[in-house]
Design a protein around this motif. Structure first.
Motif, PDB file in Angstrom:
ATOM      1  N   PHE A 150       0.498 -15.600   3.493  1.00  0.00           N
ATOM      2  CA  PHE A 150       1.357 -14.206   3.454  1.00  0.00           C
ATOM      3  C   PHE A 150       1.499 -13.749   2.222  1.00  0.00           C
ATOM      4  CE2 PHE A 150       1.310 -15.466   8.560  1.00  0.00           C
ATOM      5  CZ  PHE A 150       0.863 -14.324   8.368  1.00  0.00           C
ATOM      6  N   LEU A 151       1.176 -12.680   2.176  1.00  0.00           N
ATOM      7  CA  LEU A 151       1.960 -12.227  -0.047  1.00  0.00           C
ATOM      8  C   LEU A 151       2.615 -11.677   0.999  1.00  0.00           C
ATOM      9  CD1 LEU A 151      -0.892 -13.199  -2.359  1.00  0.00           C
ATOM     10  CD2 LEU A 151       0.913 -14.671  -1.871  1.00  0.00           C
ATOM     11  N   ALA A 152       3.859 -11.485   0.133  1.00  0.00           N
ATOM     12  CA  ALA A 152       5.125 -10.178   0.409  1.00  0.00           C
ATOM     13  C   ALA A 152       4.499  -9.168  -1.056  1.00  0.00           C
ATOM     14  CB  ALA A 152       6.718 -10.718  -0.447  1.00  0.00           C
ATOM     15  N   THR A 153       4.420  -7.825  -0.292  1.00  0.00           N
ATOM     16  CA  THR A 153       4.496  -6.998  -1.607  1.00  0.00           C
ATOM     17  C   THR A 153       5.306  -6.746  -2.397  1.00  0.00           C
ATOM     18  OG1 THR A 153       4.811  -5.351   0.181  1.00  0.00           O
ATOM     19  CG2 THR A 153       2.649  -5.856   0.115  1.00  0.00           C
ATOM     20  N   ASN A 154       5.219  -6.482  -3.502  1.00  0.00           N
ATOM     21  CA  ASN A 154       6.699  -5.857  -4.210  1.00  0.00           C
ATOM     22  C   ASN A 154       7.277  -4.366  -3.742  1.00  0.00           C
ATOM     23  OD1 ASN A 154       5.638  -7.756  -6.943  1.00  0.00           O
ATOM     24  ND2 ASN A 154       4.157  -6.061  -7.758  1.00  0.00           N
ATOM     25  N   THR A 155       8.788  -4.915  -4.323  1.00  0.00           N
ATOM     26  CA  THR A 155       9.093  -3.956  -3.612  1.00  0.00           C
ATOM     27  C   THR A 155       8.672  -2.189  -3.408  1.00  0.00           C
ATOM     28  OG1 THR A 155      11.046  -5.571  -3.276  1.00  0.00           O
ATOM     29  CG2 THR A 155      11.769  -3.509  -3.493  1.00  0.00           C
ATOM     30  N   GLU A 156       8.849  -2.388  -5.462  1.00  0.00           N
ATOM     31  CA  GLU A 156       8.222  -0.791  -5.182  1.00  0.00           C
ATOM     32  C   GLU A 156       6.781  -0.804  -4.815  1.00  0.00           C
ATOM     33  OE1 GLU A 156       6.733  -3.791  -8.711  1.00  0.00           O
ATOM     34  OE2 GLU A 156       8.989  -3.193  -7.486  1.00  0.00           O
ATOM     35  N   LEU A 157       6.151  -1.408  -3.739  1.00  0.00           N
ATOM     36  CA  LEU A 157       5.389  -0.579  -3.305  1.00  0.00           C
ATOM     37  C   LEU A 157       4.945  -1.502  -1.850  1.00  0.00           C
ATOM     38  CD1 LEU A 157       2.843  -2.490  -5.786  1.00  0.00           C
ATOM     39  CD2 LEU A 157       3.412   0.010  -5.285  1.00  0.00           C
ATOM     40  N   SER A 158       5.592  -1.469  -1.101  1.00  0.00           N
ATOM     41  CA  SER A 158       6.504  -2.026  -0.060  1.00  0.00           C
ATOM     42  C   SER A 158       6.021  -0.285   1.321  1.00  0.00           C
ATOM     43  CB  SER A 158       7.581  -2.990   0.476  1.00  0.00           C
ATOM     44  OG  SER A 158       9.118  -1.638  -0.012  1.00  0.00           O
ATOM     45  N   PHE A 159       6.292   0.468   0.149  1.00  0.00           N
ATOM     46  CA  PHE A 159       6.393   1.948   1.350  1.00  0.00           C
ATOM     47  C   PHE A 159       4.573   2.307   1.104  1.00  0.00           C
ATOM     48  CE2 PHE A 159       6.774   2.836  -3.001  1.00  0.00           C
ATOM     49  CZ  PHE A 159       6.350   4.410  -3.275  1.00  0.00           C
ATOM     50  N   VAL A 160       4.380   1.763   0.862  1.00  0.00           N
ATOM     51  CA  VAL A 160       2.660   2.037   0.710  1.00  0.00           C
ATOM     52  C   VAL A 160       2.156   1.581   1.660  1.00  0.00           C
ATOM     53  CG1 VAL A 160       0.950   2.396  -1.351  1.00  0.00           C
ATOM     54  CG2 VAL A 160       2.771   2.236  -2.112  1.00  0.00           C
ATOM     55  N   SER A 161       1.345   2.670   1.892  1.00  0.00           N
ATOM     56  CA  SER A 161      -0.031   2.567   3.239  1.00  0.00           C
ATOM     57  C   SER A 161      -1.224   2.939   3.111  1.00  0.00           C
ATOM     58  CB  SER A 161       0.344   2.168   4.808  1.00  0.00           C
ATOM     59  OG  SER A 161       0.978   3.926   4.716  1.00  0.00           O
ATOM     60  N   SER A 162      -2.312   3.132   2.966  1.00  0.00           N
ATOM     61  CA  SER A 162      -3.179   4.062   3.058  1.00  0.00           C
ATOM     62  C   SER A 162      -2.699   5.469   3.934  1.00  0.00           C
ATOM     63  CB  SER A 162      -4.319   3.346   3.822  1.00  0.00           C
ATOM     64  OG  SER A 162      -5.015   2.327   2.438  1.00  0.00           O
ATOM     65  N   SER A 163      -2.686   4.986   4.675  1.00  0.00           N
ATOM     66  CA  SER A 163      -2.038   6.136   5.941  1.00  0.00           C
ATOM     67  C   SER A 163      -1.463   7.188   5.168  1.00  0.00           C
ATOM     68  CB  SER A 163      -2.126   5.611   7.069  1.00  0.00           C
ATOM     69  OG  SER A 163      -2.641   4.861   8.423  1.00  0.00           O
ATOM     70  N   VAL A 164      -0.737   6.645   5.109  1.00  0.00           N
ATOM     71  CA  VAL A 164       0.548   7.994   4.144  1.00  0.00           C
ATOM     72  C   VAL A 164      -0.262   8.018   3.177  1.00  0.00           C
ATOM     73  CG1 VAL A 164       2.767   7.858   2.751  1.00  0.00           C
ATOM     74  CG2 VAL A 164       2.602   6.124   5.405  1.00  0.00           C
ATOM     75  N   VAL A 165      -1.160   7.351   2.362  1.00  0.00           N
ATOM     76  CA  VAL A 165      -1.499   7.934   0.894  1.00  0.00           C
ATOM     77  C   VAL A 165      -2.496   9.443   1.748  1.00  0.00           C
ATOM     78  CG1 VAL A 165      -3.463   7.904  -0.581  1.00  0.00           C
ATOM     79  CG2 VAL A 165      -1.681   5.865  -0.216  1.00  0.00           C
ATOM     80  N   LYS A 166      -3.744   9.281   2.506  1.00  0.00           N
ATOM     81  CA  LYS A 166      -4.515   9.859   3.032  1.00  0.00           C
ATOM     82  C   LYS A 166      -3.526  11.390   3.585  1.00  0.00           C
ATOM     83  CE  LYS A 166      -6.521   7.380   5.445  1.00  0.00           C
ATOM     84  NZ  LYS A 166      -7.395   6.142   7.035  1.00  0.00           N
ATOM     85  N   GLU A 167      -2.560  10.615   4.350  1.00  0.00           N
ATOM     86  CA  GLU A 167      -1.785  11.517   5.143  1.00  0.00           C
ATOM     87  C   GLU A 167      -0.887  12.998   3.597  1.00  0.00           C
ATOM     88  OE1 GLU A 167       0.355  13.856   8.298  1.00  0.00           O
ATOM     89  OE2 GLU A 167      -1.188  12.888   8.299  1.00  0.00           O
TER      90      GLU A 167
END
Length: 160
Positions: A115-132
């Motif tokens: 498991f790799l933790a995402t960078n804090t500034e990208l932790s809210f990004v998901s493909s679903s959110v981007v599409k929405e």
């Protein structure tokens, strides 16, 4: 060692790309593997997603982009990979990913999940959110590369 980074990548985000870049330093080779998931209805075809990922990772030497269907551990064995990579954004990701790691370990004991933790500034990004956001014409240029943003806007414009 070869690592597999499996996912739907519909679409690939800056969070995914960050994980790919960071893992490319850790492993001899990283295969970004687009899963053909019959239980999901993706916005982009598998071929389009593979093409998008290749474009986004073209400057990283030890990256291969592929697609597969079926069990991830079977694909990993076929590719002689010893590691499955998974990104973690939030605690709920960990619970789901840990369960999958345990299941995969029962299927193939020689393949580890890292498991790799995402960078804090990208932790809210998901493909679903981007599409929405893109669906309603919002700005996504800070969440995906420009070519992905264009593909998303074009796709939603054609649907309307």
């Amino acid at each position: 060692m070869i690592a597999i980074y499996p996912g739907s990548f519909d679409p690939i985000t800056l969070g995914h790309i960050d994980l790919i870049k960071r893992s490319s330093i850790l492993f001899e080779k990283v295969i970004v593997a687009v899963l053909k998931n019959p239980n999901k209805t993706p916005l982009f075809t598998v071929e389009k997603r593979v093409s998008q990922i290749k474009e986004c990772t073209k400057n990283i030497d030890n990256i291969e982009v592929d697609s597969f269907s079926g069990l991830t551990v079977e694909y990993a064995k076929k590719k002689q990979a010893g590691v499955l990579l998974r990104g973690l954004r939030v605690m709920s990701d960990f619970e789901q990913e840990l369960q999958m790691a345990h299941i995969n370990k029962t299927l193939e004991s020689h393949i580890e999940t890292i498991f790799l933790a995402t960078n804090t500034e990208l932790s809210f990004v998901s493909s679903s959110v981007v599409k929405e956001i893109a669906k309603f014409g919002g700005s996504i240029e800070h969440l995906v590369t420009s070519n992905i943003a264009q593909d998303l806007y074009r796709s939603f414009a054609q649907k309307n």
